[in-house]
Design an enzyme around this catalytic site. Structure first.
Site, mmCIF file in Angstrom:
data_model
loop_
_atom_site.group_PDB
_atom_site.id
_atom_site.type_symbol
_atom_site.label_atom_id
_atom_site.label_comp_id
_atom_site.label_asym_id
_atom_site.label_seq_id
_atom_site.Cartn_x
_atom_site.Cartn_y
_atom_site.Cartn_z
ATOM 1 C CE LYS A 22 51.269 77.906 67.549
ATOM 2 N NZ LYS A 22 50.149 77.125 67.004
ATOM 3 C CG ASN A 23 50.596 74.541 69.771
ATOM 4 O OD1 ASN A 23 50.011 75.450 69.194
ATOM 5 N ND2 ASN A 23 51.502 73.784 69.177
ATOM 6 C CB CYS A 117 50.064 76.128 59.706
ATOM 7 S SG CYS A 117 50.874 77.586 60.363
ATOM 8 N NE ARG A 122 47.397 70.819 60.723
ATOM 9 C CZ ARG A 122 47.816 71.853 61.448
ATOM 10 N NH1 ARG A 122 47.995 73.025 60.890
ATOM 11 N NH2 ARG A 122 48.060 71.709 62.736
ATOM 12 C CG ASP A 308 54.992 72.047 66.181
ATOM 13 O OD1 ASP A 308 54.680 71.669 65.043
ATOM 14 O OD2 ASP A 308 54.185 72.086 67.131
ATOM 15 N NE ARG A 400 48.441 80.755 62.901
ATOM 16 C CZ ARG A 400 48.624 79.457 62.720
ATOM 17 N NH1 ARG A 400 49.083 79.011 61.590
ATOM 18 N NH2 ARG A 400 48.345 78.597 63.661
HETATM 19 N N1 EPU Z 1 45.785 62.905 62.816
HETATM 20 C C1 EPU Z 1 44.847 62.057 62.277
HETATM 21 N N2 EPU Z 1 43.550 62.168 62.707
HETATM 22 C C2 EPU Z 1 43.171 63.067 63.635
HETATM 23 C C3 EPU Z 1 44.130 63.937 64.191
HETATM 24 C C4 EPU Z 1 45.434 63.837 63.762
HETATM 25 O O1 EPU Z 1 45.164 61.234 61.427
HETATM 26 O O2 EPU Z 1 41.973 63.108 63.988
HETATM 27 C C5 EPU Z 1 47.188 62.796 62.398
HETATM 28 C C6 EPU Z 1 47.679 64.065 61.715
HETATM 29 O O3 EPU Z 1 47.380 64.044 60.328
HETATM 30 C C7 EPU Z 1 49.161 64.016 62.015
HETATM 31 C C8 EPU Z 1 49.233 63.360 63.397
HETATM 32 O O4 EPU Z 1 47.995 62.682 63.560
HETATM 33 O O5 EPU Z 1 49.804 63.210 61.082
HETATM 34 C C9 EPU Z 1 49.441 64.299 64.561
HETATM 35 O O6 EPU Z 1 48.456 65.322 64.557
HETATM 36 P P1 EPU Z 1 47.952 66.052 65.895
HETATM 37 O O7 EPU Z 1 46.501 65.838 66.014
HETATM 38 O O8 EPU Z 1 48.830 65.639 67.024
HETATM 39 O O9 EPU Z 1 48.214 67.563 65.531
HETATM 40 P P2 EPU Z 1 47.311 68.804 65.909
HETATM 41 O O10 EPU Z 1 46.686 68.605 67.241
HETATM 42 O O11 EPU Z 1 46.421 69.182 64.774
HETATM 43 C C10 EPU Z 1 49.155 70.063 67.226
HETATM 44 C C11 EPU Z 1 49.843 71.374 67.143
HETATM 45 C C12 EPU Z 1 50.777 71.390 65.950
HETATM 46 C C13 EPU Z 1 51.769 70.235 66.075
HETATM 47 C C14 EPU Z 1 51.040 68.914 66.262
HETATM 48 C C15 EPU Z 1 51.973 67.746 66.545
HETATM 49 C C16 EPU Z 1 48.189 72.853 68.057
HETATM 50 C C17 EPU Z 1 47.214 73.942 67.835
HETATM 51 N N3 EPU Z 1 48.845 72.419 66.994
HETATM 52 O O12 EPU Z 1 48.412 69.916 66.021
HETATM 53 O O13 EPU Z 1 51.478 72.602 66.057
HETATM 54 O O14 EPU Z 1 52.555 70.163 64.914
HETATM 55 O O15 EPU Z 1 50.128 69.021 67.374
HETATM 56 O O16 EPU Z 1 52.743 67.999 67.684
HETATM 57 O O17 EPU Z 1 48.400 72.412 69.175
HETATM 58 C C18 EPU Z 1 52.626 74.507 65.327
HETATM 59 O O18 EPU Z 1 52.571 74.934 66.492
HETATM 60 O O19 EPU Z 1 53.332 75.020 64.424
HETATM 61 C C19 EPU Z 1 51.833 73.343 64.968
HETATM 62 C C20 EPU Z 1 51.540 73.011 63.728
#
Ligand code: EPU
Length: 431
Positions: A22-23, A117, A122, A308, A400
């Site tokens: 998915k991701n 989610c 976020r 995850d 999803r």
């Molecule tokens: N963070 C910041 N600033 C940013 C971006 C992130 O402070 O600009 C913080 C977040 O608050 C968090 C940490 O950094 O504490 C990690 O966030 P990350 O950006 O890595 O998460 P994401 O890219 O929004 C993706 C996956 C999530 C998964 C996370 C961590 C996708 C679409 N989503 O989210 O997947 O939990 O990486 O591995 O790729 C899921 O699949 O259920 C899911 C939530």
């Protein structure tokens, strides 16, 4: 209203085949916007998040044809806008990848703030910091739409991420692919889907080195050509079925996986006493041989234990005698689902980042709600281990991210059905 109805008590046995990640898919599909020719993407998971990002691209002018269940033909050459501001965009978190892809292609992007989610704040400050260092200013219009503009030119730069962020790493990569000169992302995330996105972009003619390490170097190019590309297997879907097999004390083979991507999950299962055998593209899990023992888990960016898979392991640990401690180290607030577990008789207390699980007490069926995607699937695992029949609502969260979840669990011997309710008292079984 739709629910999953799960009757516990059956151990899982048999084989399950894992879908595309998915991701990775939710980044690779918008990445096609950057391409100057049509692309064919294989091993796409048939899940609602993918359907939604496809509809968003179509609404922008892309031609999308489904060749078969897991293959999409995407022609981005008719996209006529750098704006993605409709309601659909708010329906998923990963719509933020439209920012990087549109900025790279059109040097401008107007995209609605992402939804998805909900497990607390976020932020996307690191994405915006990266775009700014490439030369793009941003405005927030009415608190709801991000407007990026680099005035016709993106220029490569050194970008140090203050937090290891999957989304920021991929988004900056998308924009930098078409920036002038070299971009270096330091403290980059290393998840398998980051390598997959880089491989996809490179196969189209991009010049990205170091994906999978914490320093990624991207030299901008002018033209990207069409390709046929196959997405990697979903590491988290695989981890979910591995965990479910262990929780029910069953034995299953999980096919179409990259065992290396599962190292942290495999290590924890082995530590608990589960036998895990790795093959080239499958893993075999056997939890029938000895009693399982408690363990502690700390979630970390890859190659650490994935956040995850945290809720799924919480479900597993409720079945194991003794005190296990989970330390959620990636997200601030990823324990909302624990209240649902408590309704099923689990003994868990939460103290800040820690969930303290007193395992081994029998779980009992209860009406519960999925609070997000992984929380929802963790409730299925808990329900498979519980006495009685559990009804899980809010299953749109689960759909999803999990393809054919009822069929896959049923084929492993689980007693699970999707049921359509007119209201809480009038249930019509899915024929
Ligand atoms: N963070 C910041 N600033 C940013 C971006 C992130 O402070 O600009 C913080 C977040 O608050 C968090 C940490 O950094 O504490 C990690 O966030 P990350 O950006 O890595 O998460 P994401 O890219 O929004 C993706 C996956 C999530 C998964 C996370 C961590 C996708 C679409 N989503 O989210 O997947 O939990 O990486 O591995 O790729 C899921 O699949 O259920 C899911 C939530």
């Amino acid at each position: 209203m739709e629910k999953f109805v799960v009757t516990g008590g059956n151990k899982l046995f048999g084989e399950v085949s894992i879908s595309g990640a998915k991701n990775a898919a939710v980044a690779i599909i918008p990445a096609v916007i950057l391409c100057d020719e049509p692309c064919t993407i294989e091993n796409i998971p048939n899940i609602s998040d993918v359907a939604l990002i496809g509809r968003i691209l179509q609404s922008m002018g892309a031609e999308i044809k489904r060749i078969d269940k897991s293959t999409l033909y995407i022609d981005p050459t008719h996209i006529t806008t750098y704006c993605a501001t409709n309601e659909m965009v708010r329906g998923m978190r990963a719509s933020y990848y439209l920012l990087g892809a549109l900025l790279g292609k059109y040097k401008k992007a107007k995209v609605a703030l992402p939804g998805g989610c909900d497990f607390g704040v976020r932020p996307i400050d690191q994405h915006l910091k990266g775009f700014a260092l490439l030369g793009a200013d941003h405005d927030l219009i009415n608190g709801a739409i991000i407007d990026l503009d680099c005035h016709g030119k993106l220029t490569g730069n050194h970008i140090y991420l203050d937090v290891v962020s999957v989304g920021a790493t991929m988004n900056i990569m998308l924009a930098a692919v078409k920036a002038e000169g070299q971009t270096v992302i330091e403290n980059a995330a290393k998840e398998p889907h980051i390598v997959d996105l880089a491989n996809f972009l490179n196969s189209m003619g991009a010049n990205i080195k170091g994906a999978g390490t914490d320093v990624i170097k991207i030299r901008g190019v002018e033209y990207l050509h069409g390709v046929t590309y196959s997405i990697i297997p979903d590491q988290i879907e695989a981890g979910t079925y591995m965990c479910a097999a262990a929780a029910t004390r069953g034995a299953i083979t999980v096919n179409n996986v990259t065992p290396k991507h599962l190292d942290s999950i495999t290590a924890k299962l082995r530590e608990m006493g589960v036998e895990v055998t790795e093959y080239d593209e499958s893993v075999k899990i056997d939890a029938t041989k000895r009693p399982l023992s408690k363990c502690n888990i700390k979630t970390m960016p890859h190659p650490g234990f994935p956040t995850d898979c945290q809720p799924q392991f919480a479900a597993l640990l409720t079945t194991v005698p003794g005190t296990s401690i989970i330390n959620e180290n990636v997200w601030d607030n990823r324990y909302q689902y624990i209240n649902e577990f408590l309704r099923m008789g689990a003994q868990i207390s939460v103290e800040s980042k820690l969930a303290i699980i007193e395992g081994g007490k029998e779980l009992t069926a209860a009406p519960v709600k999925a609070t997000d995607l992984r929380a929802g699937v963790a409730l299925i695992i808990a329900a498979l281990c519980a006495k009685g029949t559990t009804e899980i609502s809010n299953i749109q969260f689960i759909e999803r991210g999990y393809e054919d979840i009822v069929e896959k669990f049923s084929a492993l011997g689980a007693n699970i059905k999707k049921v359509y309710f007119r209201d809480d008292t009038d249930a019509k079984m899915n024929a």
